[in-house]
Structures are given as C-alpha cells and as structure tokens.
Design a protein around this motif. Structure first.
Motif, PDB file in Angstrom:
ATOM      1  N   PRO A   1      70.128  65.748  35.855  1.00 11.21           N
ATOM      2  CA  PRO A   1      68.874  65.544  35.112  1.00 11.21           C
ATOM      3  C   PRO A   1      69.119  65.292  33.627  1.00 11.21           C
ATOM      4  N   ASP A   2      68.378  64.346  33.062  1.00 16.13           N
ATOM      5  CA  ASP A   2      68.532  63.988  31.651  1.00 16.13           C
ATOM      6  C   ASP A   2      67.951  65.063  30.744  1.00 16.13           C
ATOM      7  N   LEU A   3      68.695  65.378  29.703  1.00 20.02           N
ATOM      8  CA  LEU A   3      68.220  66.303  28.666  1.00 20.02           C
ATOM      9  C   LEU A   3      67.260  65.586  27.725  1.00 20.02           C
ATOM     10  N   ASN A   4      66.345  66.344  27.143  1.00 20.12           N
ATOM     11  CA  ASN A   4      65.326  65.784  26.254  1.00 20.12           C
ATOM     12  C   ASN A   4      65.736  66.025  24.808  1.00 20.12           C
ATOM     13  N   TRP A   5      66.333  65.010  24.183  1.00 20.97           N
ATOM     14  CA  TRP A   5      66.826  65.155  22.810  1.00 20.97           C
ATOM     15  C   TRP A   5      65.711  65.138  21.772  1.00 20.97           C
ATOM     16  N   ARG A   6      64.466  65.007  22.206  1.00 20.99           N
ATOM     17  CA  ARG A   6      63.342  65.151  21.283  1.00 20.99           C
ATOM     18  C   ARG A   6      62.947  66.616  21.105  1.00 20.99           C
ATOM     19  N   ASN A   7      63.521  67.499  21.915  1.00 21.51           N
ATOM     20  CA  ASN A   7      63.212  68.930  21.815  1.00 21.51           C
ATOM     21  C   ASN A   7      64.191  69.591  20.846  1.00 21.51           C
ATOM     22  N   PRO A   8      63.713  70.137  19.722  1.00 27.20           N
ATOM     23  CA  PRO A   8      64.628  70.685  18.714  1.00 27.20           C
ATOM     24  C   PRO A   8      65.431  71.892  19.180  1.00 27.20           C
ATOM     25  N   GLU A   9      64.881  72.704  20.074  1.00 25.47           N
ATOM     26  CA  GLU A   9      65.631  73.865  20.562  1.00 25.47           C
ATOM     27  C   GLU A   9      66.810  73.426  21.438  1.00 25.47           C
TER      28      GLU A   9
ATOM     29  N   GLU B   1      66.207  56.039  17.666  1.00 24.98           N
ATOM     30  CA  GLU B   1      66.390  57.473  17.403  1.00 24.98           C
ATOM     31  C   GLU B   1      67.813  57.952  17.679  1.00 24.98           C
ATOM     32  N   VAL B   2      68.585  57.200  18.481  1.00 24.10           N
ATOM     33  CA  VAL B   2      69.935  57.649  18.817  1.00 24.10           C
ATOM     34  C   VAL B   2      70.828  57.684  17.584  1.00 24.10           C
ATOM     35  N   HIS B   3      70.521  56.861  16.593  1.00 21.61           N
ATOM     36  CA  HIS B   3      71.363  56.817  15.396  1.00 21.61           C
ATOM     37  C   HIS B   3      71.190  58.070  14.535  1.00 21.61           C
ATOM     38  N   GLU B   4      70.005  58.645  14.562  1.00 18.61           N
ATOM     39  CA  GLU B   4      69.801  59.929  13.892  1.00 18.61           C
ATOM     40  C   GLU B   4      70.644  61.010  14.566  1.00 18.61           C
ATOM     41  N   LEU B   5      70.688  60.978  15.886  1.00 17.40           N
ATOM     42  CA  LEU B   5      71.477  61.973  16.622  1.00 17.40           C
ATOM     43  C   LEU B   5      72.969  61.780  16.363  1.00 17.40           C
ATOM     44  N   ALA B   6      73.422  60.525  16.355  1.00 18.13           N
ATOM     45  CA  ALA B   6      74.832  60.256  16.077  1.00 18.13           C
ATOM     46  C   ALA B   6      75.212  60.742  14.689  1.00 18.13           C
ATOM     47  N   ALA B   7      74.298  60.555  13.720  1.00 21.22           N
ATOM     48  CA  ALA B   7      74.570  61.022  12.352  1.00 21.22           C
ATOM     49  C   ALA B   7      74.668  62.543  12.314  1.00 21.22           C
ATOM     50  N   GLU B   8      73.859  63.231  13.095  1.00 31.63           N
ATOM     51  CA  GLU B   8      73.933  64.692  13.125  1.00 31.63           C
ATOM     52  C   GLU B   8      75.230  65.163  13.780  1.00 31.63           C
TER      53      GLU B   8
ATOM     54  N   ARG C   1      68.316  70.532  21.205  1.00 32.13           N
ATOM     55  CA  ARG C   1      69.291  69.933  20.291  1.00 32.13           C
ATOM     56  C   ARG C   1      70.143  71.005  19.641  1.00 32.13           C
ATOM     57  N   ALA C   2      69.507  72.061  19.168  1.00 32.52           N
ATOM     58  CA  ALA C   2      70.251  73.138  18.511  1.00 32.52           C
ATOM     59  C   ALA C   2      71.251  73.773  19.474  1.00 32.52           C
ATOM     60  N   ALA C   3      70.845  73.929  20.732  1.00 32.78           N
ATOM     61  CA  ALA C   3      71.756  74.516  21.726  1.00 32.78           C
ATOM     62  C   ALA C   3      72.963  73.618  21.954  1.00 32.78           C
ATOM     63  N   MET C   4      72.762  72.317  21.975  1.00 29.62           N
ATOM     64  CA  MET C   4      73.881  71.395  22.187  1.00 29.62           C
ATOM     65  C   MET C   4      74.784  71.334  20.956  1.00 29.62           C
ATOM     66  N   TYR C   5      74.228  71.462  19.775  1.00 31.67           N
ATOM     67  CA  TYR C   5      75.079  71.511  18.580  1.00 31.67           C
ATOM     68  C   TYR C   5      75.928  72.778  18.598  1.00 31.67           C
ATOM     69  N   ASN C   6      75.373  73.840  19.143  1.00 30.64           N
ATOM     70  CA  ASN C   6      76.170  75.070  19.282  1.00 30.64           C
ATOM     71  C   ASN C   6      77.310  74.892  20.280  1.00 30.64           C
ATOM     72  N   VAL C   7      77.115  74.042  21.270  1.00 30.59           N
ATOM     73  CA  VAL C   7      78.207  73.723  22.193  1.00 30.59           C
ATOM     74  C   VAL C   7      79.355  73.070  21.428  1.00 30.59           C
TER      75      VAL C   7
ATOM     76  N   TYR D   1      64.118  69.194  29.418  1.00 29.72           N
ATOM     77  CA  TYR D   1      64.387  68.052  30.276  1.00 29.72           C
ATOM     78  C   TYR D   1      63.157  67.149  30.254  1.00 29.72           C
ATOM     79  N   ILE D   2      63.243  66.011  30.930  1.00 31.57           N
ATOM     80  CA  ILE D   2      62.169  65.018  30.852  1.00 31.57           C
ATOM     81  C   ILE D   2      61.378  65.030  32.154  1.00 31.57           C
ATOM     82  N   TRP D   3      60.218  65.682  32.105  1.00 33.58           N
ATOM     83  CA  TRP D   3      59.335  65.824  33.260  1.00 33.58           C
ATOM     84  C   TRP D   3      58.073  64.993  33.037  1.00 33.58           C
ATOM     85  N   ARG D   4      57.577  64.350  34.081  1.00 30.84           N
ATOM     86  CA  ARG D   4      56.354  63.577  33.978  1.00 30.84           C
ATOM     87  C   ARG D   4      55.552  63.681  35.277  1.00 30.84           C
TER      88      ARG D   4
END
Length: 531
Positions: free
Chosen positions: A177-185, A248-255, A187-193, A134-137
């Motif tokens: 809460p917003d998910l952090n799509w810059r985190n590869p783990e 960066e969203v276009h890379e995610l859409a392509a995936e 991303r992999a979990a969401m692709y598994n969804v 998630y996105i924490w600051r």
C-alpha cells in the motif's frame, strides 16, 4: 568535438567513487538456507575491496513478507531474519568501513508492506489515527475503483477493503500500500527512519521509485497512452501523468537532502525513470534535491555509436550547474550486460561505464560476465513475471546467485540456491577468473585500478569526438593528463578515423598490443595522449 564543464574544485567521495550494487539474497549464503545474508556479504568484503570499488549499495534487508522480495517493508528499522540481525548489520558496516568501503541502504518511501504495523492500524478502522498515513478513497459511483490508475505490476492500482468499505492505493502489488506523503505525521516518522540508519553510520541511501511518492491532488484519471503495445506491459496502457512525477515531490527530495546533509558527506541516489529533462529537475529547483538522480539511459539505449554519442552530449548539456553525472547499465530490475549485448560487447560496456564522466554503479555478477539465465517455470519467483508471464518483463534472470568457485552450488551456499545458477558456473566463477589475466574479472579490476590512479577518469572533463558509425571515441582530461578512449561497438575490425589512433597504449579490452591505427573486432582501447 563536444566539450563539457571542467572538473569540480571540490570532490565528494561519491564523485570520484564507484558504487557496487549487492542483491543480498544472491551474493553469499553463510547459514546454508540457500539465501544470501549479511554475514555472507561480510565474508566477501575483501573481494570487494580488492576489486576496487568504493561503496556497496544493498537492496532491501528489512523485515518483509517478501511479496516483492524486500520492497514490501514491514519494519523500516529492523533486519529480516533471512539476512541476520541488527548486530550482524553493525558488524558488516564496521568491517566495510575498516576496508574503506561505504555502505548505502535501499530506502523504500513510496509504500510499505500491508503487514507493517502502520498499515494494520490504518486498515483497522476509518477512525484510526493512522488512517490518513495511507491513501484511502470511497468507491466510484459504480462501486468500482476511485480512478483508472493501473499498478506497475498490472491490474488496478486499487484494492477494496471489505471491513472499512474503502479502496486503498498501491502503485505496485496489493501487498504494498502507498504511503500518503501529504500527511505530516507520516512524513516525520519516515524522516526518523532515515535518522535511525544515519545514526548507525550508513553513508547514504538509494531512494526507491522517488518519482512515484507524490500524487496529484484529487487523484484524477490518467490519460490513455496512444502508443501502447501489449509487449510494453499493462501499466503503460495509460500515461502516468497524475500518479507520478508531481511538483510536490521536489519539496520532499529537498527535505531528504537537508536531513542527509546534516550528517556530513552522505549520499542520496534517487531512482528516477523519466526523460532527461524531467530527471534533471531532481537535482533540485530553488534548493538542492538528491545528489544523484539515477541515470538509466544506458540500460535500454541502442548499442550504436552515433546514438550513444548524441545521448552523452545531450545528457551533459542538460546537467544543471554543479550537477554531477552518473551512469548505470544493469541492475536487479534490468537484464545483465552480457545477456543483452553478448560477452564480447560486455567487455566494451565495462570500459564505457568505467571511463565516462560521472559516478558509475556496477551490478554484482557483471564483473564475471554472467549472461542470460533460463529460469524453469516451476522456479519463477518474480511477481512481475507471475502476473504478466511471457512478455519478457521477469527479473529473476538478473537476480541469480554469483558463482564463487566450482564447488557444489558454486560456493554460494551449502544448499540448493533459491534461484538457479547460470549454466556455465563451473567455468564462469570468481576463482577461475581471478587467475586468468584475460578474464572479464581481470578486465574490471584493471579498469577500476586505472580509474582510481587516473584523476582524468575519476573526476576529469570529457570531450566527445566525432568517431564513426561503429566507433565511439572521447577524451578524458585532468590537469596535464589526457586519455583517449576508443570503443569498437561492432564485431568487425575498424580503421580509426584520422587523429584518433595516436598515443601510448594503457589498456585494451583484448590484451596488450601496439597501436596500429585499427581497432580489432569488439575491442576497446585507452591511450595516453601527449601534453
């Protein structure tokens, strides 16, 4: 006249098909709790098949605390008990496929619920293995939020967590809460969804707020919107320059697309609420993006023939090579067609939506002409209305249940529905309209049957005519078949411009009659032209 590209040589099911959006809470209740469910949807599949649609899209059915009625997902791979079980979903999917209907799910990748196990873990400690999911600051120098971003539901897009001393980002409610799509783990979990549901046999996904999921590196402040007016809603005080629509969203859409394509002819519809030029980017840049970036232009377009003609021409001209158009005119987030245009012009809108080039998406209840529904203050559920009351952004009126007949609660439920029915439900219901050849439902069925039988309407090219100030005119063609569509967007009889009134009548929105060079008030015609 303005011509467009010729019909494609190969037709995917979704290019010639029609999608029908179901808001599960309000479609059909099977267990008497006043809330629609999967078994209820299954019970009404024959209705949908005979209506003439090709696919159903289900708004979220996953486990959720329902802070935003399912768009706060607590488990991406389950079914909320309100709607049933995974077994009930599998039965629905099988039954739909047996009737030739595809099933699309709503995928919510921008955010989860704050009750999701991932977020509970992330929130437990700064050292959590899922902290970066998630996105924490850290707070700003003054102790306030890290930047000036505003939630789409009003207020700051940041919430402070006392236990860990940091803020987390949420583009919508603090419970989302917003998910952090810059985190590869992550991303992999969401692709598994996605794989979980594709493996079960779903035919695709509508991807919620796709343009939101990537944020600018460094999370800089958004600029002030110089055109802001209070009735626009608080979120539009700022231009969402850095919080949405990042490269960066276009890379995610392509995936997403690559994964979906690996399962065969599956469909991805991306929710994109952006200007046309930006929307077109979501078809893909150096590699394919989503199949259909959702086109919402008709939802708020001025109901003016000249404006619409120009809008259609600009949209068609902007499409990239191989890009397939799509249209939607109402949904669970926008006013119903009849509420916005009135019932007479809602018939014109039905003919327009189902004769334009591209994939149309219908919204449940529009086929019986449900109009505006008054929601008493004590029955308001929508968090958007509760947070910013009185400025017309509430979505409850578009989410009210369908009336199936004139029995108690409209045949929707044995109990009081979670939202009230429309006032005229005893006469405006499916049972009444099914037996009336002049009803809105009969018009939709006729249009859908014609679209299915006429390739010119489902996959043909479009030729926009000049028409007039009040008449929208265009031709659809495929092979030797040519159809003329004439739509009177006014409540006054109009003389047809020279050359537009000839042909054999196929369908009128107001009943059969011989063409005479005129359009009656609020009338739409489909004519067959000679070869």
């Amino acid at each position: 006249m303005t011509d467009t590209s010729a019909s494609p040589q190969f037709v995917h099911w979704w290019e010639s098909g029609v999608i029908y959006q179901i808001y599960p809470r309000s479609f059909q209740d099977s267990d008497g709790d006043g809330i629609g469910d999967l078994a209820g949807i299954e019970r009404r599949l024959d209705y949908l098949a005979t209506l003439g649609i090709d696919a159903i899209w289900l708004s979220p059915i996953f486990p959720s605390p329902m802070a935003d009625f399912g768009y706060d997902v607590a488990d991406y791979c389950g079914i909320d008990p309100l709607f049933g079980t995974l077994g009930a979903f599998d039965r629905l999917l099988t039954s739909a496929h047996e009737r030739g209907l595809k099933v699309l799910l709503d995928f919510v990748p921008n955010h989860s619920s704050d009750q999701h196990a991932w977020f509970r873990d992330s929130r437990s400690s700064r050292d959590s293995a899922k902290r970066d999911w998630y996105i924490w600051r850290d707070p700003a120098a003054d102790g306030g939020p890290p930047n000036n971003w505003i939630s789409d539901f009003g207020g700051s897009a940041w919430t402070f967590d006392e236990a860990t001393g940091q803020y987390y980002l949420h583009a919508f409610l603090k419970e989302q809460p917003d998910l952090n799509w810059r985190n590869p783990e992550m991303r992999a979990a969401m692709y598994n969804v996605l794989r979980f549901w594709l493996d079960r046999g779903v035919d695709g996904f509508r991807i919620d707020v796709l343009w939101h999921i990537a944020k600018a590196e460094g999370l800089p402040d958004n600029p002030v919107n110089p055109d802001y007016r209070p009735e626009m809603g608080e979120k539009l005080k700022l231009r969402q320059l850095h919080s949405t629509n990042q490269p960066e969203v276009h890379e995610l859409a392509a995936e997403f697309r690559s994964l979906a394509d690996s399962y065969g002819d599956r469909l991805l519809v991306g929710e994109i609420v952006l200007p046309v030029a930006d929307m077109m980017e979501y078809y893909g840049r150096d590699r394919p993006g989503v199949h259909l970036p959702f086109n919402f232009q008709l939802v708020e377009a001025p109901w003016n023939a000249g404006f619409l003609r120009n809008m259609f021409a600009e949209y068609e001209a902007a499409l990239p090579p191989g890009g397939w158009p799509n249209w939607v005119i109402a949904s669970h987030d926008y006013p119903r067609i009849a509420a916005r245009l009135g019932e007479a012009q809602a018939r014109i809108a039905a003919m327009l939506l189902l004769t334009l080039r591209g994939t149309p998406t219908l919204y449940q209840g529009d086929e019986i002409g449900i109009g505006n529904v008054i929601i008493p203050p004590d029955r308001v559920h929508d968090p958007k209305e509760l947070r910013e009351p009185g400025i017309g952004l509430g979505r409850d009126p578009s989410r009210t249940p369908i009336a199936w007949d004139d029995s108690p609660h409209g045949g929707f439920s044995a109990a009081e529905p979670w939202l009230p029915l429309h006032m005229d439900w005893r006469t405006r219901n499916v049972a009444v309209q099914q037996t009336d050849p002049n009803s809105m439902l009969s018009l939709y069925r006729a249009l859908l049957q014609l679209r299915r039988s006429e390739p010119a309407l489902s996959i043909g090219s479009i030729l926009l005519s000049e028409g007039s100030k009040h008449i929208l005119a265009y031709q659809r063609s495929h092979g030797t078949s040519r159809l003329q569509i004439l739509l009177n967007l006014s409540g006054t009889e109009r003389c047809l411009p020279d050359g537009l009134g000839s042909g054999d009548l196929i369908l009128s929105t107001l009943g059969s009659r011989p063409p005479d060079g005129w359009l009656r008030p609020d009338e739409g015609l489909i004519l067959r032209l000679g070869t």
